[in-house]
Design a protein around this motif. Structure first.
Motif, PDB file in Angstrom:
ATOM      1  N   LYS A  12       0.830  -1.206   0.000  1.00  0.00           N
ATOM      2  CA  LYS A  12       0.000   0.000   0.000  1.00  0.00           C
ATOM      3  C   LYS A  12       0.864   1.256   0.000  1.00  0.00           C
ATOM      4  CE  LYS A  12      -3.504   2.437   2.763  1.00  0.00           C
ATOM      5  NZ  LYS A  12      -2.693   3.637   2.997  1.00  0.00           N
ATOM      6  N   ALA A  13       1.971   1.237   0.726  1.00  0.00           N
ATOM      7  CA  ALA A  13       2.852   2.403   0.765  1.00  0.00           C
ATOM      8  C   ALA A  13       3.419   2.715  -0.607  1.00  0.00           C
ATOM      9  CB  ALA A  13       3.980   2.154   1.770  1.00  0.00           C
ATOM     10  N   ALA A  21      11.248   4.050  -3.297  1.00  0.00           N
ATOM     11  CA  ALA A  21      12.109   4.853  -2.438  1.00  0.00           C
ATOM     12  C   ALA A  21      11.272   5.684  -1.466  1.00  0.00           C
ATOM     13  CB  ALA A  21      13.008   5.749  -3.276  1.00  0.00           C
ATOM     14  N   ARG A  22      10.277   6.406  -2.007  1.00  0.00           N
ATOM     15  CA  ARG A  22       9.443   7.229  -1.132  1.00  0.00           C
ATOM     16  C   ARG A  22       8.606   6.365  -0.190  1.00  0.00           C
ATOM     17  NH1 ARG A  22       8.957  10.183  -5.976  1.00  0.00           N
ATOM     18  NH2 ARG A  22       6.929   9.232  -6.444  1.00  0.00           N
ATOM     19  N   GLN A  31      14.934   0.779   1.603  1.00  0.00           N
ATOM     20  CA  GLN A  31      14.285   0.380   0.360  1.00  0.00           C
ATOM     21  C   GLN A  31      14.469  -1.112   0.059  1.00  0.00           C
ATOM     22  OE1 GLN A  31      14.942   2.923  -3.024  1.00  0.00           O
ATOM     23  NE2 GLN A  31      14.376   1.317  -4.502  1.00  0.00           N
ATOM     24  N   PRO A  32      15.683  -1.687   0.270  1.00  0.00           N
ATOM     25  CA  PRO A  32      15.826  -3.127   0.019  1.00  0.00           C
ATOM     26  C   PRO A  32      14.878  -3.977   0.871  1.00  0.00           C
ATOM     27  CG  PRO A  32      17.982  -2.093   0.132  1.00  0.00           C
ATOM     28  CD  PRO A  32      16.988  -1.054   0.569  1.00  0.00           C
ATOM     29  N   ALA A  33      14.677  -3.581   2.143  1.00  0.00           N
ATOM     30  CA  ALA A  33      13.787  -4.349   3.019  1.00  0.00           C
ATOM     31  C   ALA A  33      12.353  -4.284   2.521  1.00  0.00           C
ATOM     32  CB  ALA A  33      13.877  -3.826   4.444  1.00  0.00           C
ATOM     33  N   LEU A  34      11.934  -3.099   2.100  1.00  0.00           N
ATOM     34  CA  LEU A  34      10.576  -2.956   1.572  1.00  0.00           C
ATOM     35  C   LEU A  34      10.420  -3.732   0.269  1.00  0.00           C
ATOM     36  CD1 LEU A  34       8.255   0.039   1.545  1.00  0.00           C
ATOM     37  CD2 LEU A  34       8.886  -0.889  -0.678  1.00  0.00           C
ATOM     38  N   HIS A  55       6.516   7.348 -15.460  1.00  0.00           N
ATOM     39  CA  HIS A  55       6.137   8.132 -14.286  1.00  0.00           C
ATOM     40  C   HIS A  55       6.536   7.440 -12.976  1.00  0.00           C
ATOM     41  CE1 HIS A  55       3.863  10.808 -16.874  1.00  0.00           C
ATOM     42  NE2 HIS A  55       3.254   9.751 -17.405  1.00  0.00           N
ATOM     43  N   GLY A  56       7.140   6.255 -13.072  1.00  0.00           N
ATOM     44  CA  GLY A  56       7.534   5.518 -11.873  1.00  0.00           C
ATOM     45  C   GLY A  56       7.006   4.101 -11.911  1.00  0.00           C
TER      46      GLY A  56
END
Length: 312
Positions: A12-13, A21-22, A31-34, A55-56
């Motif tokens: 969701k994040a 990254a954000r 970021q690697p953990a996420l 756009h990402g």
């Protein structure tokens, strides 16, 4: 591998922030953990959830469906967390059982005492016999019960709140023959003297069994056991129909309803019942337990104090 709540929150994040990254910054992880958690979610579901564009990142078709479901799961998890906080921090909403021979007299004072403490404790009243309340407690239908002790169940914790003396109640003429006995007005003498029927609550009420035990009445001879409430006992005793034992917690209210009713305190060993708060062991550390018990103890002791001027 199973889907976890952490994976759904990280997923969701990413959706909310539009980049890994954000998203990592927003949930305070690297970021690697996420990214690892999101990849494990994709592996479990068997299909990518994101695709990269100019756009990402954007959701795949499966990702859009998973996002809808993830929002529901996260919302439900938040609700559970809120329920847990409310249960531990208050206000508390309790399903409370009170034995029927005490409830009509204790409830008003209990509410008054609960209003004086810091934690707000609201209760829904369940009024029944001690046996019925124990069944409800063990079955998880109520949270706590104010009943006669001892209970003696390993699954339950019991705390004594107060002792409730049992007072001999009857009309003035009935009590006159009993008041001046040579060895004192003992409960056991009720079984030996011809003073008329002994009025007792019907079977199923523990107070009725306590009365018979105190008076040594082990046979039904001279005992009337077809009554369901202390009010009925008091009104019959008031008319001279017999003698009974009334808990001190009920004395003031019953004399107000039956002005001719008199009370006599019996000689030692004075019959009495122990009233306590009983709840499941799992609730032992809940904050509402002490507040509820303290309030019930104060309310019960206040009723007993009110009875003292009425007793000869």
């Amino acid at each position: 591998m199973r889907v976890t709540l952490r994976q759904l929150r990280y997923f969701k994040a990413v959706v909310d922030n539009g980049s890994f990254a954000r998203a990592a910054e927003s949930v305070f992880v690297s970021q690697p953990a996420l990214s690892l958690q999101v990849r494990e979610l994709e592996t479990t579901l068997g299909w990518p959830l994101f695709k990269r564009d100019s756009h990402g990142v954007a959701l795949t078709a499966l990702g859009r469906e998973v996002h809808t479901q993830a929002l529901r799961v996260i919302d439900e998890a938040l609700l559970l967390e809120a329920l847990g906080r409310r249960f531990n921090e208050g206000p508390f909403s309790i399903e409370l059982g009170i034995v029927s021979t005490l409830a009509p007299y204790l409830v008003a004072g209990l509410q008054d005492e609960l209003g004086k403490i810091e934690e707000r404790i609201d209760f829904t009243l369940h009024e029944a016999t001690s046996r019925q309340l124990l069944d409800q407690l063990l079955g998880g239908h109520i949270d706590a019960a104010v009943i006669s002790l001892p209970v003696g169940k390993l699954e339950l914790t019991e705390r004594e709140l107060f002792e409730d003396p049992l007072l001999l109640a009857g009309s003035p003429s009935r009590l006159a023959a009993f008041r001046n006995l040579a060895d004192g007005p003992k409960a056991e003498n009720l079984a030996m003297l011809d003073l008329g029927p002994l009025l007792v609550l019907s079977e199923g009420h523990c107070l009725g069994e306590q009365l018979l035990g105190a008076c040594g009445k082990n046979t039904p001879e001279g005992v009337q056991r077809n009554l369901e409430s202390l009010g009925s006992l008091a009104r019959l005793a008031n008319t001279g129909a017999g003698l009974t034992l009334i808990p001190a917690t009920a004395a003031a209210a019953e004399q107000a309803a039956s002005p001719e009713l008199e009370f006599l305190r019996l000689a030692d060993p004075e019959p009495k019942r122990k009233i306590g708060l009983v709840h499941r062991v799992a609730f032992q550390d809940q904050r509402w337990i002490k507040g509820l018990g303290d309030a019930a103890a104060r309310a019960g002791k206040r009723l007993i104090k009110q009875s003292r001027p009425l007793v000869s």
